[in-house]
Design a protein around this motif. Structure first.
Motif, PDB file in Angstrom:
ATOM      1  N   GLY A 307       2.884   4.095   2.571  1.00 38.41           N
ATOM      2  CA  GLY A 307       1.841   4.021   1.673  1.00 38.41           C
ATOM      3  C   GLY A 307       1.305   5.264   0.434  1.00 38.41           C
ATOM      4  N   ASP A 308       1.053   5.175  -0.267  1.00 37.62           N
ATOM      5  CA  ASP A 308       0.535   6.885  -1.632  1.00 37.62           C
ATOM      6  C   ASP A 308      -1.256   6.026  -1.122  1.00 37.62           C
ATOM      7  OD1 ASP A 308       0.201   4.455  -3.502  1.00 37.62           O
ATOM      8  OD2 ASP A 308       1.628   6.037  -4.527  1.00 37.62           O
ATOM      9  N   CYS A 309      -1.683   6.615  -1.669  1.00 39.09           N
ATOM     10  CA  CYS A 309      -3.585   5.661  -2.900  1.00 39.09           C
ATOM     11  C   CYS A 309      -3.623   4.621  -2.644  1.00 39.09           C
ATOM     12  CB  CYS A 309      -4.169   6.787  -3.156  1.00 39.09           C
ATOM     13  SG  CYS A 309      -3.718   6.642  -4.570  1.00 39.09           S
ATOM     14  N   LYS A 310      -2.908   3.944  -3.894  1.00 37.79           N
ATOM     15  CA  LYS A 310      -2.373   2.840  -4.109  1.00 37.79           C
ATOM     16  C   LYS A 310      -1.811   1.666  -3.572  1.00 37.79           C
ATOM     17  CE  LYS A 310       0.641   3.999  -7.198  1.00 37.79           C
ATOM     18  NZ  LYS A 310       1.224   5.126  -6.277  1.00 37.79           N
ATOM     19  N   ASP A 311      -1.132   2.007  -2.751  1.00 36.10           N
ATOM     20  CA  ASP A 311      -0.316   0.774  -1.299  1.00 36.10           C
ATOM     21  C   ASP A 311      -1.743   0.763  -0.842  1.00 36.10           C
ATOM     22  OD1 ASP A 311       1.869   1.191  -2.953  1.00 36.10           O
ATOM     23  OD2 ASP A 311       2.363   3.165  -1.704  1.00 36.10           O
ATOM     24  N   HIS A 312      -2.313   1.968  -0.138  1.00 41.82           N
ATOM     25  CA  HIS A 312      -3.450   1.447   0.967  1.00 41.82           C
ATOM     26  C   HIS A 312      -4.348   0.983   0.272  1.00 41.82           C
ATOM     27  CE1 HIS A 312      -1.759   4.719   3.167  1.00 41.82           C
ATOM     28  NE2 HIS A 312      -2.576   5.024   3.884  1.00 41.82           N
ATOM     29  N   ALA A 313      -4.449   1.107  -0.975  1.00 41.37           N
ATOM     30  CA  ALA A 313      -5.708   0.334  -1.002  1.00 41.37           C
ATOM     31  C   ALA A 313      -5.496  -1.416  -2.314  1.00 41.37           C
ATOM     32  CB  ALA A 313      -6.644   1.180  -2.628  1.00 41.37           C
ATOM     33  N   GLY A 314      -3.780  -2.154  -2.257  1.00 47.60           N
ATOM     34  CA  GLY A 314      -3.261  -3.029  -2.610  1.00 47.60           C
ATOM     35  C   GLY A 314      -3.792  -3.639  -1.413  1.00 47.60           C
ATOM     36  N   LEU A 315      -3.122  -2.803  -0.205  1.00 46.99           N
ATOM     37  CA  LEU A 315      -3.200  -3.894   1.512  1.00 46.99           C
ATOM     38  C   LEU A 315      -4.372  -3.902   2.196  1.00 46.99           C
ATOM     39  CD1 LEU A 315      -1.619  -4.346   4.051  1.00 46.99           C
ATOM     40  CD2 LEU A 315      -1.717  -2.553   4.998  1.00 46.99           C
ATOM     41  N   LEU A 316      -5.645  -3.185   1.490  1.00 48.27           N
ATOM     42  CA  LEU A 316      -6.641  -2.911   2.320  1.00 48.27           C
ATOM     43  C   LEU A 316      -7.005  -5.012   0.946  1.00 48.27           C
ATOM     44  CD1 LEU A 316      -9.364  -3.165   3.638  1.00 48.27           C
ATOM     45  CD2 LEU A 316     -10.029  -1.254   1.725  1.00 48.27           C
ATOM     46  N   ASP A 326     -13.803 -10.357  -1.629  1.00 46.06           N
ATOM     47  CA  ASP A 326     -13.256 -10.259  -2.866  1.00 46.06           C
ATOM     48  C   ASP A 326     -13.265  -8.578  -3.340  1.00 46.06           C
ATOM     49  OD1 ASP A 326     -11.927 -11.212  -5.798  1.00 46.06           O
ATOM     50  OD2 ASP A 326     -13.941  -9.931  -6.497  1.00 46.06           O
ATOM     51  N   SER A 327     -12.266  -8.386  -4.245  1.00 46.42           N
ATOM     52  CA  SER A 327     -12.122  -7.019  -3.824  1.00 46.42           C
ATOM     53  C   SER A 327     -11.350  -6.574  -5.042  1.00 46.42           C
ATOM     54  CB  SER A 327     -11.907  -5.647  -2.916  1.00 46.42           C
ATOM     55  OG  SER A 327     -10.375  -6.027  -2.796  1.00 46.42           O
ATOM     56  N   THR A 328     -11.681  -4.998  -5.970  1.00 49.59           N
ATOM     57  CA  THR A 328     -10.711  -4.846  -7.165  1.00 49.59           C
ATOM     58  C   THR A 328     -10.648  -2.774  -5.952  1.00 49.59           C
ATOM     59  OG1 THR A 328     -10.544  -4.020  -8.957  1.00 49.59           O
ATOM     60  CG2 THR A 328     -12.570  -3.807  -8.045  1.00 49.59           C
ATOM     61  N   GLY A 329      -8.923  -2.963  -6.456  1.00 52.27           N
ATOM     62  CA  GLY A 329      -8.518  -0.834  -6.760  1.00 52.27           C
ATOM     63  C   GLY A 329      -9.938  -0.068  -8.126  1.00 52.27           C
ATOM     64  N   ILE A 353      -9.570   3.777  -5.170  1.00 50.06           N
ATOM     65  CA  ILE A 353      -9.694   3.121  -4.086  1.00 50.06           C
ATOM     66  C   ILE A 353     -10.851   2.085  -3.955  1.00 50.06           C
ATOM     67  CG2 ILE A 353     -11.083   5.734  -3.307  1.00 50.06           C
ATOM     68  CD1 ILE A 353     -13.531   5.129  -4.680  1.00 50.06           C
ATOM     69  N   THR A 354     -11.295   1.345  -2.998  1.00 47.49           N
ATOM     70  CA  THR A 354     -11.411   0.070  -3.108  1.00 47.49           C
ATOM     71  C   THR A 354     -12.990  -0.734  -3.390  1.00 47.49           C
ATOM     72  OG1 THR A 354     -10.052  -0.534  -1.925  1.00 47.49           O
ATOM     73  CG2 THR A 354     -11.354  -2.131  -1.851  1.00 47.49           C
ATOM     74  N   LEU A 363     -14.769   1.460  -0.334  1.00 40.83           N
ATOM     75  CA  LEU A 363     -13.630   2.337   0.423  1.00 40.83           C
ATOM     76  C   LEU A 363     -12.649   3.081   0.331  1.00 40.83           C
ATOM     77  CD1 LEU A 363     -13.965  -1.660   2.009  1.00 40.83           C
ATOM     78  CD2 LEU A 363     -15.064   0.293   3.263  1.00 40.83           C
ATOM     79  N   ASP A 364     -12.596   4.174   1.232  1.00 36.33           N
ATOM     80  CA  ASP A 364     -11.416   4.977   0.819  1.00 36.33           C
ATOM     81  C   ASP A 364     -10.336   4.723   1.525  1.00 36.33           C
ATOM     82  OD1 ASP A 364      -9.223   6.533   0.223  1.00 36.33           O
ATOM     83  OD2 ASP A 364     -10.706   8.498  -0.646  1.00 36.33           O
ATOM     84  N   PRO A 365      -9.011   4.330   2.182  1.00 35.09           N
ATOM     85  CA  PRO A 365      -8.498   3.793   2.956  1.00 35.09           C
ATOM     86  C   PRO A 365      -7.376   4.255   3.539  1.00 35.09           C
ATOM     87  CG  PRO A 365      -7.864   2.550   0.986  1.00 35.09           C
ATOM     88  CD  PRO A 365      -8.956   2.240   1.263  1.00 35.09           C
ATOM     89  N   THR A 366      -7.805   5.668   2.428  1.00 35.96           N
ATOM     90  CA  THR A 366      -6.995   6.972   2.806  1.00 35.96           C
ATOM     91  C   THR A 366      -7.004   8.393   3.578  1.00 35.96           C
ATOM     92  OG1 THR A 366      -7.013   7.757   0.408  1.00 35.96           O
ATOM     93  CG2 THR A 366      -5.140   6.300   0.976  1.00 35.96           C
ATOM     94  N   ALA A 367      -8.764   8.159   3.571  1.00 41.98           N
ATOM     95  CA  ALA A 367      -9.378   9.549   3.992  1.00 41.98           C
ATOM     96  C   ALA A 367      -9.127   9.591   4.866  1.00 41.98           C
ATOM     97  CB  ALA A 367     -11.180   9.331   3.241  1.00 41.98           C
ATOM     98  N   GLU A 368      -8.683  11.612   5.257  1.00 40.37           N
ATOM     99  CA  GLU A 368      -8.840  11.095   6.957  1.00 40.37           C
ATOM    100  C   GLU A 368     -10.182  12.212   7.370  1.00 40.37           C
ATOM    101  OE1 GLU A 368      -6.229  14.542   7.547  1.00 40.37           O
ATOM    102  OE2 GLU A 368      -4.437  12.629   6.551  1.00 40.37           O
ATOM    103  N   ALA A 369     -11.039  12.298   6.236  1.00 33.62           N
ATOM    104  CA  ALA A 369     -12.046  13.265   6.831  1.00 33.62           C
ATOM    105  C   ALA A 369     -13.477  12.220   6.772  1.00 33.62           C
ATOM    106  CB  ALA A 369     -12.237  14.346   5.825  1.00 33.62           C
ATOM    107  N   VAL A 370     -13.407  11.054   6.162  1.00 32.88           N
ATOM    108  CA  VAL A 370     -14.244  10.431   6.439  1.00 32.88           C
ATOM    109  C   VAL A 370     -14.210   8.818   7.273  1.00 32.88           C
ATOM    110  CG1 VAL A 370     -15.951  11.090   5.095  1.00 32.88           C
ATOM    111  CG2 VAL A 370     -14.610   9.450   4.349  1.00 32.88           C
TER     112      VAL A 370
END
Length: 621
Positions: A307-316, A326-329, A353-354, A363-370
């Motif tokens: 998925g894309d960034c929205k999908d990663h954040a939504g799953l997280l 509790d969290s939010t996009g 991000i989340t 949290l950035d669940p798509t980030a490769e560098a961190v």
């Protein structure tokens, strides 16, 4: 319209001290929207451009009309090449090609989208010709039902007539944030129930885009228009599109409990879930229909594992909810834009991000560098729009990171040298090294070592262009620290028997000298620029062979200026010289101003002189 998670900004070639490119002139650009109450619209574009220089033909001898195959249709198109002698060469049907937008480059994330391009190729185009294009596009379904928004920025060419027209229902007032665009009164009035808004671009030179500067949208000429009264309304509409899509399914609940079993606290659980998403859900852009702004259901993202960034954040968000967190996009710009227009528009938001409010954690669940718990440098110090609360927050300006290098050169009398390099990366900067080592096959590790050691050649008049790596070892610690070590030999380190000079620093990947070079890329600045915090420590030791006299060492340096703290020392112990340097930079924001840059200059110049310093030696009698 700019697609979410797919913002593309193009800059011009440098010309004098201006960003205006003389290769092309825009004679006419009239963009006319007629918007309906449901947010659908009709767009008419009338464009005429004159080719002034030969180099403009490569990029402007054709024109690409972008449209969404699900949401749009191109209703009419007329184009021709107007010759200086008055002859008109029409574009034939075969010179209009419909094609899929360019696929991702090898090694980049794949994209699945229904964005198409109608590419118009102008016949017989040459210097002096005017290329004319008129087309009509119909947007059948709005990205945000009942709303309209648009973002335009200044062209980097001389413009004679650049007009933006928005014909709106009277019930949908249009809000605007204009810089370099002036409103134009409507002389012929508007039909009953409608209202027309017009802005004309004020022609004039643009500033040259400076190295490392913030986005042109932060300071340049732009027009943002929107029917959203404020960002809270924008967040509400964005969240409405994802309603119900972050509900935890039984599979999500089971996975979340499995991943967090035995972890001591909520923070550890949140980090573990973010890391799992980061490592197990591939980034794939799926922009079909309104997919640019509407996330896929979290359950389907887990099932498909992409998925894309929205999908990663939504799953997280769903995983966190499954364990009671509790969290939010949070919408943010992941490029170099640090300011948002006063008028809400999708154009500057290209990432999600989340935010976990109970932990004060992004949290950035798509980030490769961190890794989890850190943010990519490009997201630090930026406004984010929290979707659940419809409010703004700011990402942290600083996060823990340290960079340490120790290099030992054992120099032989024939000029050869063996060396050992040890590097420790701590905190936010550790992940790129960890990832490179984890993903590299054994055969690729020598290439990785060469990348680390490439600065040897740059600092030694090219005599170390090829460094044979004899040893390579790694130690990857749990948590936030990565330790690396390299060993090898080099030729031509000294030129004896006459006097010879040895550089006092070697610029390894991610090292101190690279950081100084990045900070001081311009002789002067007129634009704000990105200035991340720095914490580098470098120790370089040289053991000279017997019979070599050390004639001169550089003087120590210690300075504090413009937020920069720097010290360098040179110590001699028998036939050894140890050079120690420490550089830190702290600033109250993620960006610096031209005034900040002027304040830094004395320190940067003095540091650069020190980095060019040399140890002078000669053969003994």
């Amino acid at each position: 319209m700019l697609w979410f998670c797919l913002l593309i900004l193009c800059g011009p070639a440098r010309a004098r001290d201006t960003g205006t490119d003389p290769a092309l002139t825009i004679d006419r650009f009239i963009q006319h929207y007629v918007v309906e109450t449901d947010g659908s619209y009709r767009l008419d574009v009338d464009l005429a451009r004159t080719i002034v220089q030969q180099r403009a033909l490569r990029s402007h001898g054709q024109y690409a009309i972008s449209y969404n195959r699900t949401l749009d249709e191109v209703l009419a198109l007329d184009a021709y090449t107007q010759k200086p002698d008055g002859r008109r060469v029409p574009v034939q049907p075969g010179q209009v090609q419909d094609q899929q937008e360019a696929a991702a480059a090898p090694g980049e994330a794949p994209m699945f989208e229904d964005t198409r391009l109608k590419v118009v190729v102008f016949p017989e185009a040459a210097v002096g010709d005017q290329l004319v294009l008129r087309y009509t596009l119909r947007r059948r379904t709005a990205l945000f039902p009942g709303h309209f928004e648009d973002l335009s920025s200044a062209p980097f060419y001389a413009s004679k007539n650049y007009l933006l027209v928005y014909d709106m229902p009277a019930s949908m007032p249009l809000h605007a944030d204009a810089v370099g665009f002036v409103p134009v009164p409507v002389s012929d009035g508007s039909p009953p129930g409608r209202r027309r808004y017009q802005w004309r671009y004020v022609n004039g030179d643009n500033e040259r885009l400076e190295a490392g500067s913030v986005s042109y949208l932060d300071y340049g000429k732009r027009l943002a228009v929107s029917t959203f009264a404020d960002y809270a309304a924008f967040a509400r509409a964005f969240r409405a599109g994802a309603a119900g899509r972050t509900q935890p399914s039984p599979a999500i609940v089971a996975l979340a409990r499995q991943l967090t079993a035995g972890l001591p606290d909520a923070r550890a659980r949140a980090l573990a879930l973010s890391e799992w998403v980061r490592h197990n859900i591939r980034y794939v852009g799926v922009y079909v229909g309104a997919g640019g702004v509407v996330a896929h259901p979290a359950a389907s993202v887990l099932e498909n594992r992409y998925g894309d960034c929205k999908d990663h954040a939504g799953l997280l968000e769903a995983l966190l909810a499954a364990v009671g967190i509790d969290s939010t996009g949070a919408l943010v710009n992941s490029g170099n834009a640090y300011r948002l227009p006063d008028t809400p528009t999708l154009g500057v938001f290209n990432h999600m991000i989340t935010w976990v409010p109970s932990l004060g954690l992004y949290l950035d669940p798509t980030a490769e560098a961190v890794g989890a718990g850190y943010l990519p440098a490009g997201i630090l110090g930026k406004p984010v729009l929290l979707l659940k609360t419809e409010t703004f927050a700011m990402t942290p300006i600083l996060q823990p990171e340290r960079n340490r290098s120790t290099t030992w050169f054992d120099i032989r009398r024939d000029g050869r040298s063996s060396f050992k390099l040890s590097k420790t990366a701590v905190g936010a900067i550790a992940e790129p090294y960890r990832t490179a080592l984890r993903d590299a096959r054994q055969a690729e590790r020598a290439a990785f070592a060469q990348r680390m050691l490439q600065g040897l050649g740059r600092k030694s008049r090219g005599v170390f262009d090829a460094v044979p790596v004899e040893g390579f070892s790694t130690g990857i610690a749990d948590g936030d620290e990565v330790r690396l070590s390299f060993s090898g030999t080099s030729d031509g380190f000294l030129d004896l028997p006459g006097p010879s000079a040895v550089a006092t620093i070697y610029d390894f990947w991610g090292g101190l000298a690279e950081a100084v070079s990045s900070l001081g890329q311009e002789s002067e600045r007129r634009q704000d620029f990105v200035c991340p915090a720095l914490d580098h420590e470098d120790e370089t030791a040289f053991r000279f062979p017997k019979g070599v006299r050390i004639l001169a060492l550089p003087k120590p340096v210690k300075l504090m200026d413009g937020g920069i703290h720097y010290r360098a020392s040179y110590a001699r112990r028998g036939n050894e010289v140890v050079v120690k340097r420490r550089l830190t930079f702290r600033h109250g924001r993620a960006t610096c101003t031209p005034a900040d840059y002027r304040a830094m200059q004395p320190a940067l110049e003095r540091i650069s002189r020190d980095l060019r310093s040399q140890i002078v030696v000669s053969a003994g009698s």
